[in-house]
Write a protein that holds these residues in place. Structure first.
Motif, short mmCIF file in Angstrom:
data_model
loop_
_atom_site.label_atom_id
_atom_site.label_comp_id
_atom_site.label_asym_id
_atom_site.label_seq_id
_atom_site.Cartn_x
_atom_site.Cartn_y
_atom_site.Cartn_z
N LEU A 36 0.84 -1.19 0.00
CA LEU A 36 0.00 0.00 0.00
C LEU A 36 0.88 1.24 0.00
N GLU A 37 0.41 2.30 -0.67
CA GLU A 37 1.08 3.60 -0.58
C GLU A 37 0.05 4.70 -0.76
N LYS A 38 0.35 5.87 -0.17
CA LYS A 38 -0.57 7.01 -0.34
C LYS A 38 -0.68 7.33 -1.82
N SER A 39 -1.89 7.64 -2.24
CA SER A 39 -2.16 7.92 -3.65
C SER A 39 -2.03 9.41 -3.94
N GLY A 40 -1.59 9.73 -5.12
CA GLY A 40 -1.58 11.11 -5.58
C GLY A 40 -2.88 11.47 -6.28
N ARG A 41 -3.79 10.51 -6.36
CA ARG A 41 -5.06 10.69 -7.05
C ARG A 41 -5.99 11.59 -6.23
N GLU A 42 -6.76 12.40 -6.91
CA GLU A 42 -7.75 13.28 -6.28
C GLU A 42 -8.87 12.43 -5.70
N PRO A 43 -9.19 12.61 -4.40
CA PRO A 43 -10.27 11.82 -3.81
C PRO A 43 -11.63 12.29 -4.30
N SER A 49 -11.53 9.64 3.87
CA SER A 49 -10.13 9.26 4.12
C SER A 49 -9.31 9.66 2.90
N ASP A 50 -8.01 9.56 3.05
CA ASP A 50 -7.13 9.80 1.91
C ASP A 50 -7.12 8.56 1.02
N PRO A 51 -7.02 8.75 -0.31
CA PRO A 51 -6.93 7.59 -1.20
C PRO A 51 -5.62 6.84 -1.00
N VAL A 52 -5.68 5.53 -1.16
CA VAL A 52 -4.53 4.66 -1.02
C VAL A 52 -4.45 3.77 -2.26
N ASP A 53 -3.23 3.65 -2.80
CA ASP A 53 -3.01 2.78 -3.97
C ASP A 53 -2.58 1.39 -3.53
N LEU A 54 -3.09 0.39 -4.25
CA LEU A 54 -2.63 -0.98 -4.08
C LEU A 54 -1.45 -1.15 -5.04
N VAL A 55 -0.26 -1.34 -4.52
CA VAL A 55 0.96 -1.41 -5.32
C VAL A 55 1.16 -2.84 -5.83
N SER A 56 1.56 -2.97 -7.10
CA SER A 56 1.75 -4.27 -7.76
C SER A 56 0.49 -5.12 -7.69
N LEU A 70 -10.13 0.53 6.22
CA LEU A 70 -9.68 1.92 6.19
C LEU A 70 -10.23 2.68 7.40
N VAL A 71 -9.39 3.50 8.01
CA VAL A 71 -9.84 4.41 9.05
C VAL A 71 -10.48 5.60 8.33
N TYR A 72 -11.60 6.10 8.87
CA TYR A 72 -12.26 7.24 8.25
C TYR A 72 -12.56 8.30 9.30
N ASP A 73 -12.87 9.50 8.82
CA ASP A 73 -13.18 10.62 9.70
C ASP A 73 -14.68 10.85 9.71
N PRO A 117 -10.33 -6.37 -6.14
CA PRO A 117 -11.29 -5.29 -6.33
C PRO A 117 -11.20 -4.73 -7.75
N PRO A 118 -12.27 -4.08 -8.22
CA PRO A 118 -12.30 -3.57 -9.60
C PRO A 118 -11.59 -2.23 -9.75
N GLY A 119 -10.39 -2.13 -9.25
CA GLY A 119 -9.60 -0.91 -9.34
C GLY A 119 -8.41 -1.03 -8.42
N SER A 120 -7.46 -0.09 -8.54
CA SER A 120 -6.24 -0.20 -7.75
C SER A 120 -6.08 0.93 -6.74
N THR A 121 -7.10 1.78 -6.59
CA THR A 121 -7.07 2.84 -5.58
C THR A 121 -8.32 2.69 -4.72
N VAL A 122 -8.15 2.81 -3.39
CA VAL A 122 -9.27 2.67 -2.47
C VAL A 122 -9.36 3.90 -1.58
N VAL A 123 -10.58 4.18 -1.11
CA VAL A 123 -10.83 5.30 -0.22
C VAL A 123 -12.10 4.99 0.58
#
Length: 138
Positions: A36-43, A49-56, A70-73, A117-123
């Protein structure tokens, strides 16, 4: 992070503490680079929460189960929204909410899938599908 129905010795786990994200997978092949890594994608506008990328992500083979937590606010929920109207959303081109479970005490939202999942970024996001369905029925 256990996945119900799976032996914990078969589960590969990854945590990104600064984003409050955890993922556990049961798969025939989990590449060493997966994580996992923090995503640069616009949420999305309803993100809690902040978007997170699934790496590889594409390197996972023979996936049996994926658990995303995911922790959320909760203070970011719109006025009048139920504290349980939260879902893990995944996407590449758009955001698709997944069937999710909310832990109000821990302020986490979790989704368990039997495939990748049907994508590689989660939020974590506000899930207004029930509200929209009620409006359409009126």
């Amino acid at each position: 992070m256990a996945i119900p129905g799976y032996d914990s010795s078969n589960v590969a786990e990854f945590t990104l503490e600064q984003a409050g994200a955890r993922i556990a997978v049961v798969a025939g092949v989990v590449p060493d680079e997966f994580g996992l890594e923090k995503s640069g994608r616009e949420p999305p506008v309803d993100a809690l929460s902040d978007p997170v990328d699934l790496v590889s992500f594409d390197g996972l083979k023979a996936v049996e189960a994926v658990k995303i937590s995911l922790v959320y606010d909760p203070s970011q929920l719109p006025p009048g929204a139920s504290p349980t109207d939260v879902a893990v959303a995944v996407g590449d081109d758009g955001w698709e909410p997944l069937e999710s479970t909310v832990d109000l005490e821990e302020t986490t939202v979790t989704s368990i899938l039997n495939d990748r999942p049907p994508g590689s970024t989660v939020v974590a996001g506000y899930d207004d599908r029930d509200v929209e369905a009620e409006r359409a029925a009126e």
